[in-house]
Design a protein around this motif. Structure first.
Motif, short mmCIF file in Angstrom:
data_model
loop_
_atom_site.label_atom_id
_atom_site.label_comp_id
_atom_site.label_asym_id
_atom_site.label_seq_id
_atom_site.Cartn_x
_atom_site.Cartn_y
_atom_site.Cartn_z
N GLU A 1 0.82 -1.21 0.00
CA GLU A 1 0.00 0.00 0.00
C GLU A 1 0.85 1.26 0.00
OE1 GLU A 1 -3.26 0.06 -0.35
OE2 GLU A 1 -3.20 -2.13 -0.53
N ASP A 2 2.04 1.22 0.57
CA ASP A 2 2.91 2.40 0.69
C ASP A 2 4.16 2.19 -0.16
OD1 ASP A 2 4.17 4.72 1.41
OD2 ASP A 2 4.42 4.22 3.53
N ARG A 3 4.02 2.28 -1.47
CA ARG A 3 5.15 2.06 -2.36
C ARG A 3 6.21 3.14 -2.22
NH1 ARG A 3 4.33 -1.94 -6.25
NH2 ARG A 3 2.66 -3.29 -5.53
N GLY A 4 5.81 4.34 -1.82
CA GLY A 4 6.79 5.41 -1.63
C GLY A 4 7.81 5.08 -0.56
N ALA A 5 7.39 4.32 0.47
CA ALA A 5 8.32 3.93 1.53
C ALA A 5 9.40 3.00 0.98
CB ALA A 5 7.56 3.24 2.66
N VAL A 6 9.04 2.16 0.03
CA VAL A 6 10.02 1.25 -0.59
C VAL A 6 11.05 2.06 -1.37
CG1 VAL A 6 10.33 -0.66 -2.20
CG2 VAL A 6 8.32 -0.61 -0.70
N VAL A 7 10.59 3.06 -2.11
CA VAL A 7 11.49 3.89 -2.90
C VAL A 7 12.46 4.65 -2.00
CG1 VAL A 7 11.61 5.85 -4.48
CG2 VAL A 7 9.87 4.08 -4.81
N LYS A 8 11.94 5.25 -0.94
CA LYS A 8 12.80 6.02 -0.02
C LYS A 8 13.82 5.12 0.65
CE LYS A 8 14.30 9.34 2.61
NZ LYS A 8 15.25 10.34 2.04
N ALA A 9 13.38 3.95 1.11
CA ALA A 9 14.30 3.04 1.77
C ALA A 9 15.37 2.53 0.81
CB ALA A 9 13.54 1.86 2.37
N SER A 10 15.02 2.39 -0.46
CA SER A 10 15.99 1.95 -1.46
C SER A 10 17.13 2.95 -1.60
CB SER A 10 15.29 1.74 -2.80
OG SER A 10 16.22 1.41 -3.81
N GLN A 11 16.81 4.23 -1.63
CA GLN A 11 17.86 5.25 -1.73
C GLN A 11 18.71 5.29 -0.47
OE1 GLN A 11 18.71 7.29 -4.53
NE2 GLN A 11 20.47 7.28 -3.16
N ASN A 12 18.06 5.18 0.69
CA ASN A 12 18.82 5.13 1.95
C ASN A 12 19.77 3.95 1.97
OD1 ASN A 12 17.38 7.37 2.79
ND2 ASN A 12 15.99 6.21 4.12
N ALA A 13 19.33 2.83 1.38
CA ALA A 13 20.15 1.62 1.37
C ALA A 13 21.46 1.86 0.63
CB ALA A 13 19.37 0.47 0.71
N VAL A 14 21.39 2.45 -0.55
CA VAL A 14 22.61 2.68 -1.34
C VAL A 14 23.51 3.68 -0.64
CG1 VAL A 14 23.51 3.45 -3.56
CG2 VAL A 14 21.40 2.12 -3.47
N ASP A 15 22.93 4.72 -0.05
CA ASP A 15 23.74 5.73 0.64
C ASP A 15 24.52 5.10 1.80
OD1 ASP A 15 22.77 7.65 -1.07
OD2 ASP A 15 21.24 8.39 0.31
N PHE A 16 23.87 4.23 2.55
CA PHE A 16 24.54 3.58 3.68
C PHE A 16 25.64 2.65 3.19
CE2 PHE A 16 25.17 0.23 6.80
CZ PHE A 16 25.32 0.96 7.97
N ALA A 17 25.34 1.85 2.16
CA ALA A 17 26.33 0.91 1.64
C ALA A 17 27.53 1.63 1.07
CB ALA A 17 25.69 0.01 0.58
N ARG A 18 27.32 2.79 0.45
CA ARG A 18 28.45 3.54 -0.10
C ARG A 18 29.41 3.96 1.01
NH1 ARG A 18 25.73 6.73 -2.85
NH2 ARG A 18 26.07 5.78 -4.91
#
Length: 386
Positions: free
Chosen positions: A346-363
């Motif tokens: 239901e909250d697809r925007g949360a998936v998109v935001k978490a995806s960007q946070n994921a790459v930032d942390f891994a970098r």
């Protein structure tokens, strides 16, 4: 370096070693300002990615000892630094052995007592053996803590080990071990494609990879997928790996009629297949693991742009708080995980935001960054840069 890495001797001057181990040792050689010696022990070992090497092409000096043999005094006498793992508890006498010598001693540690206890109990073995593992860890914990306190430094892989042991030593370093080099991180174009797909309402694509063992609780994916199918949630779920539970997992997929949504794939070559697949053909890393093991797959998934939907454990809970790249789920079974998945649908925007946070942390925790931090810490302990 005293390493538990497996080896097989072929003929004089040639050995079979794990490719990842040799690549890591070559990097150690490049970043260490002096001569690097690595001690390995003979024994019945399984090598994950075997390759044959001549001793001359290794780029470091390899010393092979018989199983259980002590480290020769001459090596300790000549070492500016002795670096070894404390998890197997085979070298906890080194603080005394290094006393009076000019060299420094640094331990690495990956598991806290609670993690070792939980791993021992969860292993697929007879009850007597599991109880024996727990008793062994309890009996040796005081000795382990004393050795870590007496060492010149300690490197803690993951949050649970750091929380348990870093205060014992005046020179601790916490790190998140992983294989995610900066060029492997998800591209902006891949993030844009994933974003458009996720926001379009397309089926969410879940993925997990690792060893198919009881410790990983891979059979838990079956009731989760079954409930999603019964609720009419559009999804795809890929499980990538091998292990003793592969047959039961595949049988379950067939028996439950999940073949259209759920696939079991064999292990993939990390650089050329697994990483591109995660970056381009998945949306969320789904983890049912309860043990607090500092798995490299957490950061590697984040680096591919996959936020983690994972069962609460000491490792993922702390990583979740630090990265804000996923969601914590209680240990209530498939129903609890299903409700979390329904919210994400239901909250697809949360998936998109978490995806960007994921790459930032891994970098910020890429392989190069983490490795350089560890080597800089070691060089500082012996004043190698003075």
């Amino acid at each position: 370096m005293l390493s538990p890495a497996p080896l097989a001797e072929v003929v004089a001057g040639e050995v079979v070693l794990d490719v990842k181990f040799v690549e890591g040792m070559k990097l150690h050689s490049l970043l260490w300002p002096g001569k690097l010696r690595c001690v390995l022990w003979r024994g019945p070992h399984r090598i994950d990615e075997p390759m044959r090497y001549s001793l001359a092409q290794l780029g470091f000096e390899l010393i092979i000892l018989d199983h259980g043999a002590p480290v020769p005094d001459l090596l300790l006498d000549e070492a500016a630094l002795v670096y070894c793992s404390a998890d197997d508890m085979k070298h906890l006498d080194l603080p005394q052995a290094m006393s009076g010598r000019f060299g420094k001693l640094v331990y690495t540690i990956e598991q806290s007592l609670s993690g070792r206890m939980a791993s021992g109990i969860a292993q697929q073995a007879k009850l007597r053996r599991r109880i024996g593992s727990a008793v062994f860890n309890l009996r040796h914990e005081r000795r382990l803590r004393r050795a870590l306190a007496q060492a010149d430094g300690i490197h803690c892989n993951g949050y649970p080990a750091a929380r348990a042991y870093q205060r014992l030593n005046g020179n601790p370093l916490r790190y998140l071990d992983n294989r995610m080099r900066t060029p492997m991180l998800a591209r902006r174009s891949e993030h844009q494609i994933r974003t458009r797909r996720v926001l379009s309402g397309a089926p969410l694509r879940f993925l997990w990879y690792g060893a198919l063992t009881p410790e990983s609780r891979v059979l838990d994916y079956l009731p989760i997928a079954c409930l999603m199918a019964q609720r009419g949630l559009p999804f795809e779920l890929e499980i990538i790996g091998s292990g003793p539970l592969a047959g039961r997992l595949q049988d379950g997929i067939s028996a439950l009629g999940l073949g259209a949504q759920m696939r079991l794939l064999p292990p993939q070559p990390f650089d050329v297949n697994l990483i591109p697949r995660m970056r381009q053909r998945a949306d969320i890393f789904l983890s049912t693991r309860r043990l607090p093991t500092p798995l490299s797959s957490y950061v590697e998934a984040l680096g591919c742009g996959l936020p983690i939907l994972g069962v609460r454990n000491a490792m993922w809970s702390r990583l979740h708080a630090a990265s804000n790249a996923g969601w914590l789920v209680g240990r209530g079974g498939a129903g609890v995980m299903l409700r979390a998945i329904e919210r994400l649908h239901e909250d697809r925007g949360a998936v998109v935001k978490a995806s960007q946070n994921a790459v930032d942390f891994a970098r910020a925790h890429s392989f190069e960054t983490v490795f350089a931090q560890r080597m800089t810490h070691l060089r500082a302990l012996v004043h190698a840069d003075d």
